[in-house]
Design a protein around this motif. Structure first.
Motif, PDB file in Angstrom:
ATOM      1  N   LYS A 118     -33.479 -38.964   1.708  1.00 46.59           N
ATOM      2  CA  LYS A 118     -32.869 -38.509   0.460  1.00 46.59           C
ATOM      3  C   LYS A 118     -33.370 -37.113   0.141  1.00 46.59           C
ATOM      4  CE  LYS A 118     -34.386 -40.270  -3.424  1.00 46.59           C
ATOM      5  NZ  LYS A 118     -34.657 -41.159  -4.586  1.00 46.59           N
ATOM      6  N   ASP A 119     -32.462 -36.164  -0.030  1.00 45.30           N
ATOM      7  CA  ASP A 119     -32.845 -34.796  -0.363  1.00 45.30           C
ATOM      8  C   ASP A 119     -31.758 -34.174  -1.230  1.00 45.30           C
ATOM      9  OD1 ASP A 119     -30.791 -34.173   1.385  1.00 45.30           O
ATOM     10  OD2 ASP A 119     -32.081 -33.355   2.951  1.00 45.30           O
ATOM     11  N   ASP A 120     -31.802 -32.861  -1.381  1.00 43.13           N
ATOM     12  CA  ASP A 120     -30.811 -32.182  -2.214  1.00 43.13           C
ATOM     13  C   ASP A 120     -29.397 -32.333  -1.667  1.00 43.13           C
ATOM     14  OD1 ASP A 120     -32.820 -31.376  -3.903  1.00 43.13           O
ATOM     15  OD2 ASP A 120     -33.021 -29.368  -3.021  1.00 43.13           O
ATOM     16  N   GLY A 121     -29.302 -32.652  -0.385  1.00 44.85           N
ATOM     17  CA  GLY A 121     -27.988 -32.832   0.222  1.00 44.85           C
ATOM     18  C   GLY A 121     -27.383 -34.193  -0.038  1.00 44.85           C
ATOM     19  N   GLY A 122     -28.197 -35.113  -0.555  1.00 44.71           N
ATOM     20  CA  GLY A 122     -27.675 -36.443  -0.851  1.00 44.71           C
ATOM     21  C   GLY A 122     -28.553 -37.538  -0.282  1.00 44.71           C
ATOM     22  N   VAL A 123     -28.026 -38.748  -0.291  1.00 46.30           N
ATOM     23  CA  VAL A 123     -28.709 -39.918   0.256  1.00 46.30           C
ATOM     24  C   VAL A 123     -28.106 -40.206   1.632  1.00 46.30           C
ATOM     25  CG1 VAL A 123     -29.169 -42.384  -0.025  1.00 46.30           C
ATOM     26  CG2 VAL A 123     -29.215 -40.864  -2.018  1.00 46.30           C
ATOM     27  N   TRP A 124     -28.923 -40.065   2.652  1.00 47.00           N
ATOM     28  CA  TRP A 124     -28.457 -40.156   4.032  1.00 47.00           C
ATOM     29  C   TRP A 124     -28.649 -41.536   4.639  1.00 47.00           C
ATOM     30  CZ3 TRP A 124     -26.194 -35.754   6.090  1.00 47.00           C
ATOM     31  CH2 TRP A 124     -26.387 -34.576   5.363  1.00 47.00           C
ATOM     32  N   TYR A 125     -29.317 -42.399   3.934  1.00 40.21           N
ATOM     33  CA  TYR A 125     -29.740 -43.672   4.529  1.00 40.21           C
ATOM     34  C   TYR A 125     -29.846 -44.721   3.438  1.00 40.21           C
ATOM     35  CZ  TYR A 125     -32.776 -46.591   7.615  1.00 40.21           C
ATOM     36  OH  TYR A 125     -33.331 -47.583   8.395  1.00 40.21           O
ATOM     37  N   ILE A 126     -29.277 -45.894   3.701  1.00 44.66           N
ATOM     38  CA  ILE A 126     -29.405 -47.019   2.777  1.00 44.66           C
ATOM     39  C   ILE A 126     -30.303 -48.062   3.437  1.00 44.66           C
ATOM     40  CG2 ILE A 126     -28.227 -48.766   1.405  1.00 44.66           C
ATOM     41  CD1 ILE A 126     -27.474 -45.933   0.600  1.00 44.66           C
ATOM     42  N   PRO A 127     -31.609 -48.101   3.112  1.00 40.83           N
ATOM     43  CA  PRO A 127     -32.490 -49.134   3.674  1.00 40.83           C
ATOM     44  C   PRO A 127     -32.018 -50.509   3.207  1.00 40.83           C
ATOM     45  CG  PRO A 127     -33.744 -47.358   2.646  1.00 40.83           C
ATOM     46  CD  PRO A 127     -32.327 -47.194   2.207  1.00 40.83           C
ATOM     47  N   THR A 128     -31.971 -51.470   4.111  1.00 40.99           N
ATOM     48  CA  THR A 128     -31.413 -52.779   3.769  1.00 40.99           C
ATOM     49  C   THR A 128     -32.322 -53.959   4.103  1.00 40.99           C
ATOM     50  OG1 THR A 128     -30.271 -52.824   5.912  1.00 40.99           O
ATOM     51  CG2 THR A 128     -29.008 -52.039   3.992  1.00 40.99           C
ATOM     52  N   ASP A 129     -33.137 -53.851   5.144  1.00 39.98           N
ATOM     53  CA  ASP A 129     -33.891 -55.019   5.603  1.00 39.98           C
ATOM     54  C   ASP A 129     -35.232 -54.596   6.181  1.00 39.98           C
ATOM     55  OD1 ASP A 129     -33.162 -54.961   8.892  1.00 39.98           O
ATOM     56  OD2 ASP A 129     -31.583 -54.183   7.605  1.00 39.98           O
ATOM     57  N   TYR A 130     -36.210 -55.507   6.057  1.00 37.63           N
ATOM     58  CA  TYR A 130     -37.539 -55.201   6.594  1.00 37.63           C
ATOM     59  C   TYR A 130     -38.250 -56.483   6.997  1.00 37.63           C
ATOM     60  CZ  TYR A 130     -39.629 -56.661   2.100  1.00 37.63           C
ATOM     61  OH  TYR A 130     -40.031 -57.363   1.001  1.00 37.63           O
ATOM     62  N   ALA A 131     -39.243 -56.327   7.845  1.00 36.82           N
ATOM     63  CA  ALA A 131     -40.067 -57.465   8.272  1.00 36.82           C
ATOM     64  C   ALA A 131     -41.261 -56.918   9.040  1.00 36.82           C
ATOM     65  CB  ALA A 131     -39.257 -58.467   9.093  1.00 36.82           C
ATOM     66  N   TYR A 132     -41.744 -57.688  10.001  1.00 37.94           N
ATOM     67  CA  TYR A 132     -42.983 -57.352  10.708  1.00 37.94           C
ATOM     68  C   TYR A 132     -42.787 -57.480  12.220  1.00 37.94           C
ATOM     69  CZ  TYR A 132     -44.989 -58.116   6.087  1.00 37.94           C
ATOM     70  OH  TYR A 132     -45.262 -58.051   4.751  1.00 37.94           O
ATOM     71  N   THR A 133     -43.680 -56.828  12.953  1.00 37.39           N
ATOM     72  CA  THR A 133     -43.845 -57.100  14.376  1.00 37.39           C
ATOM     73  C   THR A 133     -45.283 -57.581  14.530  1.00 37.39           C
ATOM     74  OG1 THR A 133     -42.381 -55.235  14.844  1.00 37.39           O
ATOM     75  CG2 THR A 133     -43.500 -56.258  16.715  1.00 37.39           C
ATOM     76  N   ALA A 134     -45.422 -58.822  15.026  1.00 36.04           N
ATOM     77  CA  ALA A 134     -46.736 -59.463  15.086  1.00 36.04           C
ATOM     78  C   ALA A 134     -46.771 -60.409  16.295  1.00 36.04           C
ATOM     79  CB  ALA A 134     -47.015 -60.197  13.783  1.00 36.04           C
ATOM     80  N   ILE A 135     -47.777 -61.256  16.345  1.00 37.53           N
ATOM     81  CA  ILE A 135     -47.978 -62.107  17.524  1.00 37.53           C
ATOM     82  C   ILE A 135     -47.291 -63.459  17.329  1.00 37.53           C
ATOM     83  CG2 ILE A 135     -49.647 -63.169  19.076  1.00 37.53           C
ATOM     84  CD1 ILE A 135     -51.760 -61.222  17.991  1.00 37.53           C
ATOM     85  N   ALA A 136     -46.252 -63.704  18.115  1.00 40.67           N
ATOM     86  CA  ALA A 136     -45.643 -65.032  18.177  1.00 40.67           C
ATOM     87  C   ALA A 136     -46.336 -65.800  19.296  1.00 40.67           C
ATOM     88  CB  ALA A 136     -44.155 -64.926  18.456  1.00 40.67           C
TER      89      ALA A 136
END
Length: 350
Positions: A118-136
């Motif tokens: 996100k900058d003066d040019g606008g919003v370039w990215y809509i974050p939608t989901d998150y999680a982890y990378t761990a030991i299965a």
């Protein structure tokens, strides 16, 4: 057939053809991670149009970028945060008009805390989901004390029973954490060499470099792999099949966290109105429980997450943790290219 059973059954297909398309609404093409083409994730869109978009799938961020940068046309694409600058620098995307995205106001500000997004040019990215990378790990065969450290990946006891992601960002997050680095935004040459040496030491133990969660889930379900560096969704698939899987998110060295979202592709072949309908459906508050139940990921929409019981977050392994975290945020292009090239050498035995 349940989603988990379907993914197990089609794992080989996804491995052989990760970019296969699912044709539906011809007026919107979504380029997405394998496993995301589910109506449950975008019910408001399906209700409005009576169908879901046409999907094309990828298994790796670099693979996705390579395809769109060489002419593949799509309307929206789902990269993770560290790739967004490459899309911007290549001139492949345009800003979103957030006045058309009502739930944008409910996205946690930490996911937009970068001028890349996100900058003066606008919003370039809509974050939608998150999680982890761990030991299965297989809780029947692997004692909890063995996964108390990332050294489990070097343990000769699990030689040829290890799986690592065939993914530059995830594999380097593991190697850096294992060698004492928790911030990858300023990696020194010495730290890079130490992490590369760690990966070379681990390489002979690796049975498989997995390319998508269905593939990883399948090889863990058969017992071929007992320990893996994994995303939440592979664990969710195994839990859905009542497989004895654990997800160690607090080894002594820490684990990785990441988030992904959608970019608005420039000159997409479909209707722009439908691109907005899609993103609105994905971050709609009604979609967050479906994202958790079907993929095992959390929504960036704080208002939606506040409605989900803590016990459900714990079950999906996305409840807050106090362990050390390496955040997979944007890094210098030159360093990431160096990581990519070195990883290819390591996989080849050099």
């Amino acid at each position: 057939m349940t989603r988990s059973a379907l993914l197990f059954a089609t794992a080989a297909t996804l491995v052989l053809a990760p970019l296969a398309a699912r044709a539906a609404d011809a007026e919107l093409t979504v380029f997405d991670w394998a496993g995301f083409g589910l109506q449950e994730l975008i019910e408001p869109y399906a209700a409005k149009y009576g169908d879901i978009p046409t999907y094309s799938f990828f298994a790796d961020d670099d693979e996705a970028f390579q395809k769109v940068s060489t002419g593949f046309k799509t309307d929206v694409t789902h990269p993770c945060s560290q790739m967004v600058s490459k899309y911007r620098d290549a001139g492949l995307i345009e800003p979103w008009d957030v006045s058309k995205i009502p739930e944008f106001a409910n996205i946690n500000p930490r996911f937009l805390n970068s001028s890349i997004f996100k900058d003066d040019g606008g919003v370039w990215y809509i974050p939608t989901d998150y999680a982890y990378t761990a030991i299965a790990y297989n809780t029947t065969d692997v004692p909890a004390e063995d996964v108390a450290s990332l050294d489990v990946f070097k343990n000769p006891k699990y030689s040829q029973r290890i799986a690592l992601p065939d993914n530059t960002d995830d594999v380097w997050s593991l190697a850096l954490l294992a060698t004492g680095v928790t911030d990858w935004t300023n990696v020194t040459d010495e730290q890079f060499k130490a992490a590369a040496a760690w990966l070379r030491e681990v390489h002979p133990n690796v049975r498989l470099y997995w390319t998508d969660p269905a593939e990883l889930s399948a090889v863990m379900a058969t017992g071929e792999v007992q320990v893996a560096w994994s995303w939440n969704d592979a664990v969710a698939l195994l839990k859905a099949e009542n497989f004895p899987v654990g997800f160690q998110r607090s080894p002594k060295e820490g684990v990785a966290t990441w988030f992904c979202g959608y970019v608005n592709m420039k000159d997409g072949p479909g209707k722009e109105e439908k691109a907005y309908d899609y993103i609105n459906a994905f971050i709609d508050q009604s979609s967050a429980p479906q994202l958790l139940a079907n993929i095992g990921y959390a929504s960036t929409n704080d208002a939606a997450m506040a409605k989900i019981p803590l016990e459900d977050l714990k079950k999906a392994e996305v409840d807050p943790i106090s362990t050390t975290l390496l955040a997979q945020t944007p890094i210098d292009h030159a360093m990431r290219q160096k990581m990519l090239e070195e990883f290819e050498l390591i996989k080849s035995g050099f």
